[in-house]
Design a protein around this motif. Sequence first.
Motif, PDB file in Angstrom:
ATOM      1  N   VAL A  67       0.814  -1.214   0.000  1.00  0.00           N
ATOM      2  CA  VAL A  67       0.000   0.000   0.000  1.00  0.00           C
ATOM      3  C   VAL A  67       0.855   1.275   0.000  1.00  0.00           C
ATOM      4  O   VAL A  67       0.328   2.372   0.176  1.00  0.00           O
ATOM      5  CB  VAL A  67      -0.954   0.029   1.221  1.00  0.00           C
ATOM      6  N   PHE A  68       2.148   1.158  -0.217  1.00  0.00           N
ATOM      7  CA  PHE A  68       3.059   2.293  -0.072  1.00  0.00           C
ATOM      8  C   PHE A  68       3.373   2.952  -1.408  1.00  0.00           C
ATOM      9  O   PHE A  68       3.588   2.281  -2.396  1.00  0.00           O
ATOM     10  CB  PHE A  68       4.356   1.835   0.595  1.00  0.00           C
ATOM     11  N   GLY A  69       3.424   4.273  -1.386  1.00  0.00           N
ATOM     12  CA  GLY A  69       3.760   5.014  -2.584  1.00  0.00           C
ATOM     13  C   GLY A  69       4.670   6.176  -2.262  1.00  0.00           C
ATOM     14  O   GLY A  69       4.856   6.538  -1.103  1.00  0.00           O
ATOM     15  N   GLU A  70       5.208   6.770  -3.300  1.00  0.00           N
ATOM     16  CA  GLU A  70       6.076   7.940  -3.133  1.00  0.00           C
ATOM     17  C   GLU A  70       5.268   9.173  -2.724  1.00  0.00           C
ATOM     18  O   GLU A  70       5.809  10.116  -2.174  1.00  0.00           O
ATOM     19  CB  GLU A  70       6.847   8.223  -4.422  1.00  0.00           C
ATOM     20  N   ASP A  71       3.955   9.164  -3.013  1.00  0.00           N
ATOM     21  CA  ASP A  71       3.079  10.266  -2.605  1.00  0.00           C
ATOM     22  C   ASP A  71       1.716   9.685  -2.225  1.00  0.00           C
ATOM     23  O   ASP A  71       1.460   8.496  -2.406  1.00  0.00           O
ATOM     24  CB  ASP A  71       2.948  11.324  -3.704  1.00  0.00           C
ATOM     25  N   TRP A  72       0.834  10.530  -1.688  1.00  0.00           N
ATOM     26  CA  TRP A  72      -0.453  10.041  -1.192  1.00  0.00           C
ATOM     27  C   TRP A  72      -1.329   9.486  -2.301  1.00  0.00           C
ATOM     28  O   TRP A  72      -2.117   8.565  -2.086  1.00  0.00           O
ATOM     29  CB  TRP A  72      -1.182  11.120  -0.398  1.00  0.00           C
ATOM     30  N   GLN A  73      -1.202  10.013  -3.516  1.00  0.00           N
ATOM     31  CA  GLN A  73      -2.019   9.525  -4.627  1.00  0.00           C
ATOM     32  C   GLN A  73      -1.638   8.090  -4.994  1.00  0.00           C
ATOM     33  O   GLN A  73      -2.513   7.246  -5.199  1.00  0.00           O
ATOM     34  CB  GLN A  73      -1.875  10.438  -5.841  1.00  0.00           C
ATOM     35  N   GLU A  74      -0.343   7.835  -5.084  1.00  0.00           N
ATOM     36  CA  GLU A  74       0.104   6.476  -5.398  1.00  0.00           C
ATOM     37  C   GLU A  74      -0.308   5.513  -4.285  1.00  0.00           C
ATOM     38  O   GLU A  74      -0.752   4.397  -4.548  1.00  0.00           O
ATOM     39  CB  GLU A  74       1.624   6.445  -5.593  1.00  0.00           C
ATOM     40  N   SER A  75      -0.178   5.958  -3.031  1.00  0.00           N
ATOM     41  CA  SER A  75      -0.584   5.119  -1.896  1.00  0.00           C
ATOM     42  C   SER A  75      -2.074   4.796  -1.959  1.00  0.00           C
ATOM     43  O   SER A  75      -2.489   3.666  -1.706  1.00  0.00           O
ATOM     44  CB  SER A  75      -0.265   5.809  -0.572  1.00  0.00           C
ATOM     45  N   LYS A  76      -2.884   5.804  -2.308  1.00  0.00           N
ATOM     46  CA  LYS A  76      -4.331   5.616  -2.394  1.00  0.00           C
ATOM     47  C   LYS A  76      -4.679   4.569  -3.456  1.00  0.00           C
ATOM     48  O   LYS A  76      -5.501   3.682  -3.231  1.00  0.00           O
ATOM     49  CB  LYS A  76      -5.012   6.943  -2.704  1.00  0.00           C
ATOM     50  N   ILE A  77      -4.043   4.674  -4.610  1.00  0.00           N
ATOM     51  CA  ILE A  77      -4.294   3.722  -5.692  1.00  0.00           C
ATOM     52  C   ILE A  77      -3.864   2.314  -5.271  1.00  0.00           C
ATOM     53  O   ILE A  77      -4.587   1.339  -5.476  1.00  0.00           O
ATOM     54  CB  ILE A  77      -3.571   4.163  -6.986  1.00  0.00           C
ATOM     55  N   ARG A  78      -2.677   2.218  -4.672  1.00  0.00           N
ATOM     56  CA  ARG A  78      -2.180   0.906  -4.237  1.00  0.00           C
ATOM     57  C   ARG A  78      -3.115   0.287  -3.189  1.00  0.00           C
ATOM     58  O   ARG A  78      -3.350  -0.912  -3.190  1.00  0.00           O
ATOM     59  CB  ARG A  78      -0.767   1.013  -3.692  1.00  0.00           C
ATOM     60  N   LYS A  79      -3.625   1.119  -2.288  1.00  0.00           N
ATOM     61  CA  LYS A  79      -4.529   0.611  -1.243  1.00  0.00           C
ATOM     62  C   LYS A  79      -5.831   0.087  -1.849  1.00  0.00           C
ATOM     63  O   LYS A  79      -6.369  -0.916  -1.398  1.00  0.00           O
ATOM     64  CB  LYS A  79      -4.813   1.701  -0.215  1.00  0.00           C
TER      65      LYS A  79
END
Length: 165
Positions: A67-79
């Motif tokens: 669920v981890f990303g370089e920014d909140w948008q990537e994290s949101k998509i991964r989640k």
Amino acid sequence: MIWRQVSEYSTLEKKASICVQAVQDMMEKGIEYQDMTLLVSEHKMGLACVKRLKLEGVLKEKEVTHVFGEDWQESKIRKEYFNPGDDKLKCSTIHSFKGWESSYIVINIDRADAPEELAAIYVALSRLKRREKGEKGSHLTVICSTPELKEFGETWPIYELRDDR
């Protein structure tokens, strides 16, 4: 059950390396990476662990879901696409893993100064799904760098004190 107490002064990279070693230890016991879960309290630790898994050649990109990303948008998509049923190693924050279980878990604990943090640690520890020994049993490894929980860790069947700064 294994408790590894590490120095509170260990770097992020060192703690990530110790978490990855715990995953490798389980794999050496014959546990498939697809059955394992790595839980962390913060995204930056999770991202460091995922990068370390790939850097050390433990797992490839397609063998890890997180669920981890370089920014909140990537994290949101991964989640949104994160599924604990995937045939991959699962890496998540403790909060994102609420309600799910795993029989083979590595947990990283970095903080325990507030009641909310202690509650999150309890949630993480309670995610372990029991399996009988004939099915390789259940395995739980905690990598803890907070001195407040050292005494609790000493009560575990296997306790290791490491000063890896």
